[in-house]
Design a protein around this motif. Structure first.
Motif, PDB file in Angstrom:
ATOM      1  N   GLU A 114       0.673  -1.278   0.054  1.00  0.00           N
ATOM      2  CA  GLU A 114      -0.052   0.000  -0.123  1.00  0.00           C
ATOM      3  C   GLU A 114       0.904   1.274   0.053  1.00  0.00           C
ATOM      4  O   GLU A 114       0.484   2.136  -0.587  1.00  0.00           O
ATOM      5  CB  GLU A 114      -0.975   0.057   1.299  1.00  0.00           C
ATOM      6  CG  GLU A 114      -2.040  -1.085   1.138  1.00  0.00           C
ATOM      7  CD  GLU A 114      -2.673  -1.074   2.415  1.00  0.00           C
ATOM      8  OE1 GLU A 114      -2.915  -0.321   2.982  1.00  0.00           O
ATOM      9  OE2 GLU A 114      -3.353  -2.065   2.542  1.00  0.00           O
ATOM     10  N   ASN A 115       1.910   1.197   0.868  1.00  0.00           N
ATOM     11  CA  ASN A 115       2.990   2.465   0.784  1.00  0.00           C
ATOM     12  C   ASN A 115       3.508   2.745  -0.450  1.00  0.00           C
ATOM     13  O   ASN A 115       3.781   3.708  -0.967  1.00  0.00           O
ATOM     14  CB  ASN A 115       3.766   2.206   1.778  1.00  0.00           C
ATOM     15  CG  ASN A 115       3.143   2.680   3.258  1.00  0.00           C
ATOM     16  OD1 ASN A 115       2.323   3.400   3.387  1.00  0.00           O
ATOM     17  ND2 ASN A 115       4.097   2.208   4.407  1.00  0.00           N
ATOM     18  N   VAL A 126      -8.168   1.598  -2.659  1.00  0.00           N
ATOM     19  CA  VAL A 126      -8.992   2.776  -2.541  1.00  0.00           C
ATOM     20  C   VAL A 126      -9.188   3.280  -1.255  1.00  0.00           C
ATOM     21  O   VAL A 126      -9.349   4.438  -0.955  1.00  0.00           O
ATOM     22  CB  VAL A 126     -10.296   2.275  -3.300  1.00  0.00           C
ATOM     23  CG1 VAL A 126     -11.274   3.238  -3.113  1.00  0.00           C
ATOM     24  CG2 VAL A 126     -10.164   1.940  -4.767  1.00  0.00           C
ATOM     25  N   PRO A 127      -9.509   2.620  -0.106  1.00  0.00           N
ATOM     26  CA  PRO A 127      -9.588   3.095   1.275  1.00  0.00           C
ATOM     27  C   PRO A 127      -8.477   4.054   1.805  1.00  0.00           C
ATOM     28  O   PRO A 127      -8.521   4.686   2.034  1.00  0.00           O
ATOM     29  CB  PRO A 127     -10.057   1.863   2.177  1.00  0.00           C
ATOM     30  CG  PRO A 127     -10.413   0.868   1.120  1.00  0.00           C
ATOM     31  CD  PRO A 127      -9.712   0.772  -0.181  1.00  0.00           C
ATOM     32  N   MET A 128      -7.236   3.397   1.192  1.00  0.00           N
ATOM     33  CA  MET A 128      -6.120   4.036   1.459  1.00  0.00           C
ATOM     34  C   MET A 128      -6.187   5.722   0.876  1.00  0.00           C
ATOM     35  O   MET A 128      -5.561   6.271   1.726  1.00  0.00           O
ATOM     36  CB  MET A 128      -4.652   3.343   1.073  1.00  0.00           C
ATOM     37  CG  MET A 128      -3.439   4.007   1.487  1.00  0.00           C
ATOM     38  SD  MET A 128      -1.918   3.359   0.247  1.00  0.00           S
ATOM     39  CE  MET A 128      -2.601   4.120  -1.284  1.00  0.00           C
ATOM     40  N   ILE A 129      -6.361   5.640  -0.548  1.00  0.00           N
ATOM     41  CA  ILE A 129      -6.268   6.824  -1.012  1.00  0.00           C
ATOM     42  C   ILE A 129      -7.447   7.726  -0.455  1.00  0.00           C
ATOM     43  O   ILE A 129      -7.020   8.861  -0.361  1.00  0.00           O
ATOM     44  CB  ILE A 129      -6.709   6.454  -2.705  1.00  0.00           C
ATOM     45  CG1 ILE A 129      -5.745   5.715  -3.209  1.00  0.00           C
ATOM     46  CG2 ILE A 129      -7.046   7.930  -3.308  1.00  0.00           C
ATOM     47  CD1 ILE A 129      -5.892   5.283  -4.581  1.00  0.00           C
ATOM     48  N   THR A 130      -8.668   7.147  -0.221  1.00  0.00           N
ATOM     49  CA  THR A 130      -9.486   8.118   0.512  1.00  0.00           C
ATOM     50  C   THR A 130      -9.295   8.654   1.810  1.00  0.00           C
ATOM     51  O   THR A 130      -9.224   9.698   2.110  1.00  0.00           O
ATOM     52  CB  THR A 130     -10.839   7.116   0.598  1.00  0.00           C
ATOM     53  OG1 THR A 130     -11.198   6.865  -0.603  1.00  0.00           O
ATOM     54  CG2 THR A 130     -11.956   8.078   0.852  1.00  0.00           C
ATOM     55  N   MET A 182      -6.150  11.879  -0.700  1.00  0.00           N
ATOM     56  CA  MET A 182      -5.397  11.770  -2.068  1.00  0.00           C
ATOM     57  C   MET A 182      -6.367  11.435  -3.323  1.00  0.00           C
ATOM     58  O   MET A 182      -5.806  11.689  -4.094  1.00  0.00           O
ATOM     59  CB  MET A 182      -4.267  10.753  -2.192  1.00  0.00           C
ATOM     60  CG  MET A 182      -3.195  10.919  -1.119  1.00  0.00           C
ATOM     61  SD  MET A 182      -1.846   9.634  -1.270  1.00  0.00           S
ATOM     62  CE  MET A 182      -2.708   8.324  -0.905  1.00  0.00           C
ATOM     63  N   SER A 183      -7.630  11.785  -2.837  1.00  0.00           N
ATOM     64  CA  SER A 183      -8.466  11.355  -3.892  1.00  0.00           C
ATOM     65  C   SER A 183      -8.637  12.619  -4.962  1.00  0.00           C
ATOM     66  O   SER A 183      -8.768  12.139  -6.147  1.00  0.00           O
ATOM     67  CB  SER A 183      -9.898  11.562  -3.138  1.00  0.00           C
ATOM     68  OG  SER A 183      -9.987  10.241  -2.466  1.00  0.00           O
ATOM     69  N   GLY A 219     -10.657   8.406 -13.388  1.00  0.00           N
ATOM     70  CA  GLY A 219      -9.213   8.250 -13.071  1.00  0.00           C
ATOM     71  C   GLY A 219      -8.980   6.779 -12.116  1.00  0.00           C
ATOM     72  O   GLY A 219      -7.995   6.248 -12.239  1.00  0.00           O
ATOM     73  N   LEU A 220     -10.328   6.378 -11.712  1.00  0.00           N
ATOM     74  CA  LEU A 220     -10.122   5.314 -10.531  1.00  0.00           C
ATOM     75  C   LEU A 220     -11.232   4.365 -10.889  1.00  0.00           C
ATOM     76  O   LEU A 220     -12.466   4.587 -10.842  1.00  0.00           O
ATOM     77  CB  LEU A 220     -10.222   5.935  -9.159  1.00  0.00           C
ATOM     78  CG  LEU A 220      -9.967   4.927  -7.958  1.00  0.00           C
ATOM     79  CD1 LEU A 220      -9.510   5.686  -7.022  1.00  0.00           C
ATOM     80  CD2 LEU A 220     -11.120   3.999  -7.621  1.00  0.00           C
TER      81      LEU A 220
END
Length: 663
Positions: free
Chosen positions: A92-93, A126-130, A134-135, A150-151
């Protein structure tokens, strides 16, 4: 008069002044620093939501920094146990770092199949981005289609031109048009061995980075699988083979955490614990013993010792710029996989007292998930030369073994069991005598009788069943001042269930149908067997035959010098048992089970070639189940225990539970 030279001189000076006044500089950020500064862990994916920290998993800092564009490392392999937070700390990182900081590099993310890769995107990326805010960076890089998203779980595109594609290894031969400098490969030991026309998916996916040979980064991450075909352990050996060492909280000396180890002078270190009974680890008793000072540490000490740890390379990499890392579940965060949980997993898989497996499948899970090691399958069959020495000159078929168990095991015979293998036109019958092992923590098995009753077996009123009933009711064996009837009889009901159930219904107790299963029922209290009832209320024994086969396969291969006590759980046969009967113990063997599509090794199963005779092997398994049914019943009903305790059982049986004084 205007001189152009003056103009250029003044302009140059102005430019020089502007450059001199410039104070901005490009600040580089490592992946580990980025994670602490930018990431927020969502509640949906972690037991500890909130700002990201390396406090619980400091060992992943060095590994993730290998993905820094300034770092010369090109290949990273991580062979790991379960629950060490590698997905969060590394995968994820890695995605988040390239999305928010690097921006322009495309990333290919491969796992076993495309559906699983897309599920990873939905459940983790997706949960990490949100959660990390960073969305707003997600955007389509397709300038011709402004309305394009884009996603999706098939592609994530972000500002700067970069993107990530989640892909499946099984489709790797269809990705020839793709090219990227960053390749993330998850759980590679679970990938198919080949795709397409015998192509290696690891090689196929690596070629997607060939255009970026001087800057590419390839991260391989996996728990291992079966040794013969395991991918991550092979990748690990290609690198510099780093292990994480931590200091003892008592002496401060560094060491690699091992489940069990033996140091200089035979000093034992690693995990230790106490047992409430043969199957239950005493809660709160698990400790880690230091290799150097034998000081003891508890699971919560991970909080301090992990932060002081260091990676130590142990080999020269076979490929330049290749770092490889190994981390077992012993290093898992204190709140994730505890040392006590690891001890419990071991006890469920292995019998330390008997030094034999309790469950072969659980043993593989322990090696893979807790030790982070590939599991070496044992498929060699029992040989005739290994079972032949188990014949004893002290007795013959139809006799009890006399003083042999007194002199070579732990005492006299205490009970007899009988089991029957049912065929269409005959019954294979065996009677076993049982004595305590030398340490009274197991048993010594003696084959007493083995014969066939021929005839039609499909009719419960047939002569074969009358003859068997007479054996059950009337046959006894004498040994000195003792006379022994058969204590427990189990009749195999797999072939003629209705007939066998009807036959066994004649007795209120002591005679039961037996059904076999390969694996224990999930959640079963005892893995080896259960007492069940069918739809009509008839009780029967459901035995996990593979567990008993694994045990006896190992026991029959053991050698005995003939002078000391026999090994615990040993088998003996009369001197006149024919070779033909002995060979029935050598027919079945463990065979590899492979995926028909990929050829990947999935495990093993017990295989009988053709219609080879192996009744004695099956009856040995059934008689052992019969003994354990009797022993557990005594421990529960007479002694009030919740487990099978062999010393307590043998002490109770010695009072004459299953024999009488000879007249």
């Amino acid at each position: 008069m205007y001189d152009p030279a003056d103009h250029f001189r003044e302009t140059g000076e102005q430019v020089a002044d502007m450059v001199a006044d410039t104070t901005d500089e490009f600040i580089t950020v490592s992946p580990a620093e980025w994670a602490v500064e930018k990431r927020i862990l969502p509640r949906s994916t972690t037991p500890q939501p909130g700002p990201f920290s390396w406090d619980a998993t400091p060992y992943w800092e060095e590994v993730i920094n290998c993905l820094d564009p300034e770092d010369p490392t090109r290949f990273i392999a991580v062979q790991k146990g379960a629950q060490v937070a590698a997905t969060v700390g590394l995968l994820e990182n890695a995605v988040g770092y390239h999305l928010e900081y690097v921006k322009h590099m495309p990333v290919l993310f491969f796992t076993a199949d495309k559906e699983l890769a897309e599920l990873r995107v939905d459940d983790y990326i997706v949960p990490m981005i949100t959660a990390s805010g960073m969305s707003h960076l997600i955007q389509s890089n397709d300038e011709m289609r402004a309305g394009k998203q884009g996603l999706t779980n098939k592609r994530i595109s972000w500002a700067g031109g970069g993107y990530m594609l989640p892909l499946g290894a099984i489709n790797a031969n269809k990705m020839r048009s793709l090219s990227a400098p960053i390749l993330l490969r998850d759980e590679i030991s679970g990938w198919p061995l080949t795709v397409g026309r015998d192509a290696d998916p690891l090689k196929l996916t690596e070629t997607r980075t060939n255009s970026y040979e001087g800057s590419r980064k390839i991260l391989d991450l996996s728990t291992p699988n079966i040794a013969a075909t395991d991918a991550i352990s092979k990748r690990f050996k290609m690198g510099d083979q780093r292990y994480y060492e931590v200091p003892c909280k008592h002496c401060g000396k560094f060491q690699r955490l091992k489940f069990r180890g033996v140091g200089e002078g035979g000093v034992v270190y690693g995990l230790i614990w106490k047992m409430d009974d043969p199957y239950t680890v005493t809660p709160g008793s698990v400790r880690y013993v230091c290799q150097h000072c034998q000081g003891e540490m508890v699971n919560e000490d991970k909080i301090t010792i992990m932060a002081k740890g260091r990676w130590v390379p142990t080999a020269k990499p076979r490929v330049p710029n290749f770092r490889s890392y190994h981390l077992s579940a012993l290093y898992a965060p204190y709140f994730a996989r505890t040392w006590e949980a690891i001890a419990i997993a071991w006890v469920e898989a292995w019998d330390d007292e008997a030094n034999i497996p309790r469950d072969g499948e659980l043993l593989q899970v322990f090696y893979n998930n807790d030790l982070g090691e590939p599991y070496e399958l044992k498929t060699d069959k029992v040989k005739h030369y290994q079972v032949s020495p188990h014949r004893r000159a002290e007795y013959r078929l139809g006799e009890l073994p006399g003083d042999h168990p007194v002199e070579n095991a732990g005492g006299r015979i205490e009970l007899l069991t009988m089991t029957v293998d049912v065929q269409a036109t005959w019954l294979a019958v065996s009677i076993f005598a049982w004595a305590p092992s030398g340490d009274h923590k197991g048993y010594a098995a003696y084959l007493v009788d083995y014969w066939r009753i021929d005839g039609d077996c499909e009719n419960a009123d047939a002569a074969v069943w009358e003859e068997l009933a007479d054996v059950i009711d009337n046959r006894t064996y004498a040994d000195g001042d003792r006379e022994y009837p058969v204590t427990m009889s189990l009749i195999d009901a797999s072939y003629l269930p209705d007939t066998v159930y009807s036959f066994c219904a004649q007795w209120d107790a002591g005679v039961y149908p037996l059904r076999g299963r390969d694996k224990p029922t999930k959640g079963a209290r005892f893995q080896e067997f259960e007492i069940k009832e069918n739809a009509t209320g008839t009780r029967y024994v459901l035995a996990t035959v593979d567990i008993y086969k694994d045990r006896w396969s190992a026991a029959l291969k053991r050698e005995w010098n003939g002078t000391s006590h026999m090994p615990r759980n040993n088998w003996s046969a009369p001197i006149d048992l024919p070779d033909k009967a002995l060979k029935e113990l050598t027919v079945e063997y463990k065979r590899e089970k492979r995926d028909p599509q990929s050829g990947k090794l999935l495990g093993t199963y017990w295989h009988r070639p053709g219609n080879a005779r192996q009744e004695l092997w099956d009856l040995l398994v059934y008689n052992t189940a019969a003994l354990e049914v009797v022993a557990l019943d005594v421990c529960e009903q007479r002694l009030g225990l919740e487990y099978l305790s062999w010393p307590d059982f043998w002490a109770e049986a010695a009072g004459g539970l299953y024999w009488s004084k000879a007249v």
